[in-house]
Scaffold this motif. Structure first.
Motif, short mmCIF file in Angstrom:
data_model
loop_
_atom_site.label_atom_id
_atom_site.label_comp_id
_atom_site.label_asym_id
_atom_site.label_seq_id
_atom_site.Cartn_x
_atom_site.Cartn_y
_atom_site.Cartn_z
N MET A 136 0.83 -1.21 0.00
CA MET A 136 0.00 0.00 0.00
C MET A 136 0.87 1.27 0.00
O MET A 136 0.65 2.19 -0.76
N PHE A 137 1.91 1.22 0.89
CA PHE A 137 2.79 2.36 0.99
C PHE A 137 3.50 2.61 -0.35
O PHE A 137 3.65 3.75 -0.80
N LYS A 138 3.88 1.50 -1.00
CA LYS A 138 4.58 1.63 -2.28
C LYS A 138 3.67 2.26 -3.35
O LYS A 138 4.11 3.04 -4.19
N ILE A 139 2.39 1.87 -3.31
CA ILE A 139 1.44 2.43 -4.29
C ILE A 139 1.29 3.93 -4.08
O ILE A 139 1.34 4.72 -5.03
N ILE A 140 1.15 4.34 -2.82
CA ILE A 140 1.01 5.78 -2.52
C ILE A 140 2.28 6.53 -2.94
O ILE A 140 2.23 7.59 -3.55
N GLN A 141 3.42 5.91 -2.64
CA GLN A 141 4.71 6.52 -2.99
C GLN A 141 4.81 6.71 -4.51
O GLN A 141 5.21 7.76 -5.00
N LYS A 142 4.40 5.66 -5.25
CA LYS A 142 4.48 5.72 -6.72
C LYS A 142 3.51 6.78 -7.25
O LYS A 142 3.82 7.52 -8.19
N THR B 78 4.59 9.87 -9.46
CA THR B 78 4.12 10.01 -10.85
C THR B 78 3.47 11.37 -11.09
O THR B 78 3.64 11.98 -12.14
N GLY B 79 2.74 11.83 -10.08
CA GLY B 79 2.05 13.11 -10.24
C GLY B 79 0.85 12.99 -11.17
O GLY B 79 0.35 11.89 -11.42
N ILE B 80 0.40 14.13 -11.70
CA ILE B 80 -0.78 14.14 -12.57
C ILE B 80 -0.34 13.89 -14.01
O ILE B 80 0.49 14.61 -14.54
N VAL B 81 -0.91 12.85 -14.60
CA VAL B 81 -0.53 12.52 -15.98
C VAL B 81 -1.62 12.97 -16.98
O VAL B 81 -1.40 12.92 -18.18
N THR B 82 -2.76 13.41 -16.46
CA THR B 82 -3.87 13.74 -17.35
C THR B 82 -3.53 14.94 -18.23
O THR B 82 -3.06 15.97 -17.74
N THR B 83 -3.78 14.78 -19.53
CA THR B 83 -3.51 15.86 -20.47
C THR B 83 -4.39 17.08 -20.19
O THR B 83 -5.51 16.94 -19.71
#
Ligand code: SF4
Length: 288
Positions: free
Chosen positions: A1-7, A11-16
């Motif tokens: 879970m922690f890894k998912i939140i960290q990722k 990654t940040g916002i990828v939405t165009t």
């Protein structure tokens, strides 16, 4: 879970940001070919290599009419490669959706030299839209327009009437985090009973004609039909044959045409936004 939140944070916002901001396209992306009719010295090589006959020529003794149909074009770029005079250039333009099929047609007339090359450009014919349709440039306005016109979200039923699934891949991409269609309140639905818009891909195969008609008839009024891609507009590379009826407008009244092979997700979004305006017209609302 922690890894998912960290990722997720990493990654940040990828939405165009499209359509609030211009679309970022790869330098390798091939969009609309443009034709410099004045500079064009010979249309025959381009017409010969065009795989869908989007470029067609009609030559008489001393004159030639060259016709271009973006509704047939698959944006392969072969016409540009075949034109040594650089009169044909492939651009990265993709916002080509239109409510009028005639907007996709151009033609030019030339007088000819004895060897068949162009001597003089005599005329260029293109349909000028009477009232250019303003496509919303800002996502917030799109959401407002959907809210004003539909009082809820826009529901789309997609029918593959015989496509190669190239258009489907781009349509599916609309739902991914990069294009995130639902940020506009637009969603795909399974039942035509719930749909405001019918999006059709592929040439209409004879096997799918009845299913397409049944889907259309199952939708409540007002309904809008969007023909997607070269095949949906004109039959594309398949055309009309024993198994195919050609473009969607041979079977159903089409409100918006989205050229491309396949149209990229932003081109689909551009067409959908245009179609929302058409829906507003059918409901007697201008959307302004
Ligand atoms: S880019 Fe379009 S017009 Fe040019 S050769 Fe390909 S299909 Fe024909």
């Amino acid at each position: 879970m922690f890894k998912i939140i960290q990722k997720t944070i990493k990654t940040g916002i990828v939405t165009t940001r499209y359509p609030d901001e211009p679309a970022q396209t790869s330098e390798h992306f091939r969009g609309r070919p443009v034709f410099d009719f004045l500079k064009w010295t010979d249309a025959r090589p381009a017409a010969e290599v065009c795989p869908t006959a989007a470029i067609s020529i009609n030559s008489e003794e001393n004159s030639r009419r060259v016709s271009i149909d973006y509704g047939l074009c698959v944006f392969c770029g072969l016409c540009a490669e075949a034109s040594a005079d650089q009169a044909v250039q492939v651009t990265r333009e993709f916002e080509l959706a239109t409510t009028d099929r005639r907007d996709l047609l151009f033609s030019a007339e030339y007088s000819l030299h004895a060897d068949g090359t162009h001597q003089e450009l005599l005329a260029v014919h293109r349909h000028i839209p009477e009232a250019p349709v303003e496509v919303e440039k800002v996502g917030q306005r799109t959401r407002e327009q959907i809210q004003r016109i539909l009082k809820r979200s826009l529901a789309i039923r997609e029918v593959d009437a015989g496509s190669c699934n190239g258009c489907e891949l781009e349509i599916v991409a609309l739902n991914n985090p990069v294009y995130d269609l639902q940020r506009f309140g637009i969603q795909f639905v399974a039942s035509p009973r719930h749909a405001d818009m019918l999006m059709v891909t592929g040439p209409v195969t004879r096997n799918m004609e009845l299913a397409l008609l049944k889907t259309y008839r199952a939708m409540a009024e007002p309904r809008i039909v969007v023909a997607v891609g070269a095949c949906g507009i004109s039959g594309g590379i398949f055309g009309k044959n024993y198994a195919s009826l050609g473009g969607v407008d041979g079977v159903l009244p089409v409100d918006v045409y989205i050229p491309g092979c396949p149209p990229r997700p932003q081109a689909l979004l551009h067409g959908i936004l245009l179609a929302i305006g058409r829906l507003g017209e059918k409901l007697g609302q201008t959307g302004q």
